[in-house]
Write an enzyme that holds these catalytic residues in place. Structure first.
Site, PDB file in Angstrom:
ATOM      1  N   ASP A  64      -0.894   2.513  38.140  1.00 45.69           N
ATOM      2  CA  ASP A  64      -2.202   2.839  37.595  1.00 45.69           C
ATOM      3  C   ASP A  64      -1.960   3.568  36.281  1.00 45.69           C
ATOM      4  O   ASP A  64      -0.870   4.084  36.018  1.00 45.69           O
ATOM      5  CB  ASP A  64      -2.999   3.696  38.566  1.00 45.69           C
ATOM      6  CG  ASP A  64      -4.505   3.573  38.346  1.00 45.69           C
ATOM      7  OD1 ASP A  64      -4.918   3.164  37.242  1.00 45.69           O
ATOM      8  OD2 ASP A  64      -5.268   3.880  39.285  1.00 45.69           O
ATOM      9  N   TRP A  65      -2.971   3.614  35.439  1.00 49.31           N
ATOM     10  CA  TRP A  65      -2.789   4.090  34.064  1.00 49.31           C
ATOM     11  C   TRP A  65      -2.443   5.583  34.059  1.00 49.31           C
ATOM     12  O   TRP A  65      -3.272   6.430  34.353  1.00 49.31           O
ATOM     13  CB  TRP A  65      -4.060   3.795  33.281  1.00 49.31           C
ATOM     14  CG  TRP A  65      -4.080   2.449  32.612  1.00 49.31           C
ATOM     15  CD1 TRP A  65      -4.451   2.200  31.318  1.00 49.31           C
ATOM     16  CD2 TRP A  65      -3.702   1.162  33.147  1.00 49.31           C
ATOM     17  NE1 TRP A  65      -4.324   0.843  31.031  1.00 49.31           N
ATOM     18  CE2 TRP A  65      -3.860   0.197  32.134  1.00 49.31           C
ATOM     19  CE3 TRP A  65      -3.223   0.743  34.383  1.00 49.31           C
ATOM     20  CZ2 TRP A  65      -3.578  -1.158  32.317  1.00 49.31           C
ATOM     21  CZ3 TRP A  65      -2.936  -0.605  34.579  1.00 49.31           C
ATOM     22  CH2 TRP A  65      -3.112  -1.527  33.554  1.00 49.31           C
TER      23      TRP A  65
END
Length: 782
Positions: A285-286
């Protein structure tokens, strides 16, 4: 003064005590709970199943790369020409164009000329496999036209453990793992049929937004889950998505048993890549990467969004100094990232990455039309079937050419404007994201006072081409019928025309990524409903709701004649609602969650866990309830919900009869014996029994019923969903529905054998229209 070391020791002892207490409640499983066992090395992809050809092509491609070029494939790059959420750089000398990864929840984000699709929660409320597949194919046809290689969805985590979860609207469709998994399977197949890769997220046990990410003084929350609960609840829909052939898994922000989700070798190496035979790659995930070599060894294959401080040149250096084997980097690239590119035909006539994703929508740019008119009906049907009719006293609905209709509530109108909000992202947001944030200090209202919502907020929202609001759609219907329409969108105690044939009160329930909801009802909307109902004898309540909503403050009022949960239905919201209100469409949606009578019925699972005491820097969330969430918990505690899981009314009536069970010739050995394939051991999917039943439409109009099968597995919850079939039936007609029960459906997870165990004994079989309306009962003996 107590030393820091002493505090840590005391804290760890307290943590172990809490973990021990939780284990006493849920299971004797001490395999892992609160601690994550190491599983190394990261297994190489082998090209299982239909991945073999893609792996051969990938090995040939990567054999031509330098170490630096291999490493470049494992991390995002800064890219200013497109609005892709993340980008992988091109390798021109080998004609590799790079990749575009983009959000995803209810359509392509950060661009124009795309559709606003029904969100995950609406798909779950439809209980319709075919519709889930068609929506996925239609949505990713737009991703493909825009040059998106990887669509960052579907979401199957959070599963909905926390009722106030900020992303429950976006999620994998339901609080039940079977329903969630079945719709995730169809979604992945539908998405990838267009050549766009599905990124199934957020892996795993990502059940709250509060403290999901580490901050200056507080670490990321640790979801402490025992092995049995992990497999029977939270892993279940991910396993279905992998079985469907998902090419990508996104690891989550939270910690799992005190190891960060993107550095958890047990979940990535042990479960995902070994037990489930996953052949694609894992992307962070970012901003969810918090270590370098350790994350590579734990099974992370690609980091996003850009310029990782841990990888890049540091990863190259790690290989050169022997800290990381080049074989591991080859697995990231050859066996996983590039294999995915070949697996879905992205090397052949796929649009240029990000070709339709201009970085500035406000500036002149070349327009790439993503919208596909052939999917207009799917958009509308998805909106309709995501509505659930929960109350219909004395057949108040459908409306029959009323003379006077009065419309109240802030959610009936379209929002006033587009805007931006730095708490969600500096971009032109969909109207549903407007005016929700009361301040810039991360405090949100329980409802969107500025207008109706057709999705929640955050990375799952997109910029749709138009919005059909309830007021606009009702105005058109009033024109066609010659009705007189009154409206008031702002007053809490509006003036009500006493001659109104119907009074519609339209509210909403807002939720957004990054924050959990502050409550499960709001006094303003409940007061508005009661004020209208005190005057109007036919008060119809509608919610566009991005999550469960309690209704007990008004539902028993004698003048509240109907209640509809519209969920978050996408751009055709108003048209769909009016079609149901007037009977042009017969409602067929069912609740994908339970609606309790009050917060206390959740037994602490309504609110997210907060850091406390010694754990303020290391917040712990102990999943001590085990598999007992939603209807399983209510059944176990004998709590009667207001509306049970699977409930939903129609304008016609159905009956159930003639249940039969048939055992197959498949092996009923205690454990599966076949080798690992994509999705797990192959014989997990053997059909061991088939259940059939007859459903009859005993009403006067055509309607669709969702027949639901629940199984009581010895030693487990009283009832677990293990089948559903949605059938459209003419008046007076009958259909036979059939449910296939696989080995996994009838098994429990054995934490010692680390396999699914098929128990000997009597299985209770129930069929009906909801989790508590099950007129047909039989048994299955194994």
């Amino acid at each position: 003064m107590v030393s820091i070391l002493s505090c840590i020791v005391i804290g760890l002892a307290s943590q172990q005590a809490r973990i021990a207490r939780a284990q006493d409640v849920i299971t004797s499983d001490d395999y892992f709970y609160g601690q994550s066992p190491p599983v190394y090395p990261s297994p190489n992809g082998t090209g299982l199943g239909n991945w073999a050809d893609a792996y051969i092509k990938a090995r040939n491609f990567v054999s031509q790369l330098t170490l630096e070029e291999k490493v470049n494939l494992t991390g995002g790059v800064s890219e200013t020409s497109t609005s892709c959420s993340g980008s992988i750089a091109a390798i021109p000398r080998l004609n590799f164009p790079g990749m575009c990864l983009s959000d995803a929840g209810n359509g392509v984000r950060s661009t124009d000329f795309v559709s606003g699709w029904p969100s995950g929660l609406s798909v779950g409320a439809s209980w319709n496999r075919d519709l889930a597949h068609a929506r996925a194919a239609g949505m990713t046809s737009e991703f493909r036209r825009k040059g998106v290689n990887i669509a960052l969805g579907p979401v199957v985590g959070p599963l909905g453990r926390v009722a106030m979860g900020g992303r429950n609207w976006e999620v994998g469709f339901s609080n039940d793992p079977y329903l969630c998994g079945a719709l995730a399977y169809e979604t992945v197949v539908g998405m990838q049929s267009t050549g766009v890769t599905a990124s199934v997220k957020h892996y795993i046990a990502n059940e709250q937004e509060t403290n999901r990410n580490p901050e200056a003084s507080v670490g990321a929350v640790s979801s402490n889950v025992d092995d049995k609960t992990m497999h029977e609840l939270y892993l279940w829909p991910f396993q279905d998505a992998i079985l469907a052939g998902a090419g990508n898994i996104m690891c989550s922000y939270n910690r799992l048993n005190n190891s960060h989700g993107c550095a958890n070798s047990k979940s990535l190496n042990g479960i995902l890549k070994t037990e489930l035979g996953f052949q694609g790659f894992v992307v962070s995930d970012w901003g969810a990467q918090h270590a370098g070599v350790a994350t590579a060894q734990a099974g992370l294959d690609m980091v996003m969004p850009r310029g990782s401080a841990f990888w890049g040149n540091n990863l190259t250096l790690a290989v050169k100094n022997g800290s990381l084997s080049e074989t591991r980097v080859d697995d990231m690239t050859t066996r996983r990232i590039i294999a995915m590119w070949y697996q879905f035909g992205q090397d052949d006539a796929f649009p240029e990455p990000g070709v339709g994703m201009p970085s500035e929508l406000s500036s002149p740019h070349e327009v790439v039309i993503g919208t596909n008119s052939s999917y207009k009906r799917v958009l509308f049907d998805g909106a309709v079937e995501g509505h659930v009719l929960l109350k219909n006293k004395d057949n108040a609905l459908p409306l029959k050419t009323p003379r006077i209709v009065s419309l109240f509530g802030y959610s009936a109108k379209a929002p006033d404007r587009y805007t931006t909000d730095e708490n969600i992202g500096n971009e032109a947001l969909a109207p549903e994201d407007i005016s929700i944030m009361e301040t810039k200090s991360n405090i949100i209202s329980q409802y969107a006072s500025n207008g109706t919502i057709i999705s929640g907020g955050g990375s799952g929202a997109n910029q749709f081409p138009y919005m059909s609001s309830p007021f606009e759609a009702l105005s058109q219907r009033a024109y066609e019928d010659g009705s007189f329409l009154y409206w008031d969108f702002h007053s809490s105690n509006p003036t009500v025309n006493a001659q109104s044939d119907a009074c519609i009160v339209d509210g909403n329930v807002y939720a957004t990524e990054g924050q959990d909801r502050p409550g499960l009802h709001d006094d303003f909307t409940d007061g508005l409903i009661l004020n209208v109902a005190s005057v109007c004898a036919n008060t119809i309540v509608v919610f566009q709701n991005a999550g469960v909503r309690l209704v007990d403050q008004f539902i028993d009022h004698p003048n509240v004649t109907a209640l509809i949960f519209g969920h978050v239905p996408g751009q055709d919201s108003g048209r769909a609602l009016i079609s149901i209100l007037y009977g042009d469409s017969n409602p067929s949606g069912k609740l994908p969650y339970s609606v309790p009578k009050n917060e206390s019925d959740y037994a602490g699972l309504d609110t997210p866990d907060q850091p406390e005491g010694i754990f303020v820097k290391f917040p712990q969330s102990n999943f001590s309830e085990g598999v007992y969430i939603d209807y399983r918990a209510l059944d176990a505690k004998n709590i009667t919900p207001r509306y049970e899981f699977g409930f939903g009314l129609s304008y016609t009536t159905f009956s159930f009869s003639d249940i039969k069970t048939t055992l197959s010739n498949s092996s009923t050995a205690a454990y599966p014996t076949q080798p690992i394939a994509v999705g797990g051991q192959k014989d997990l999917w053997d059909i061991l029994a088939t259940v059939t039943a007859t459903v009859t439409n005993i009403g006067e109009i055509t309607g669709a019923e969702v027949a639901q099968l629940y199984v009581g597995i010895p030693g487990g919850p009283a009832r677990q969903l293990r089948g559903f079939e949605k059938a459209t039936i003419q008046p007076g007609a009958s259909v036979t529905v059939s449910f296939s029960l696989t080995r996994r459906d009838l098994s429990t997870w054995d934490v010692v054998a680390q396999k699914w165990l098929l128990q000997r004994g009597t299985y209770e079989i129930h069929v009906g229209s909801s989790s508590r309306n099950l007129p047909l009962t039989t048994t299955l003996q194994l």
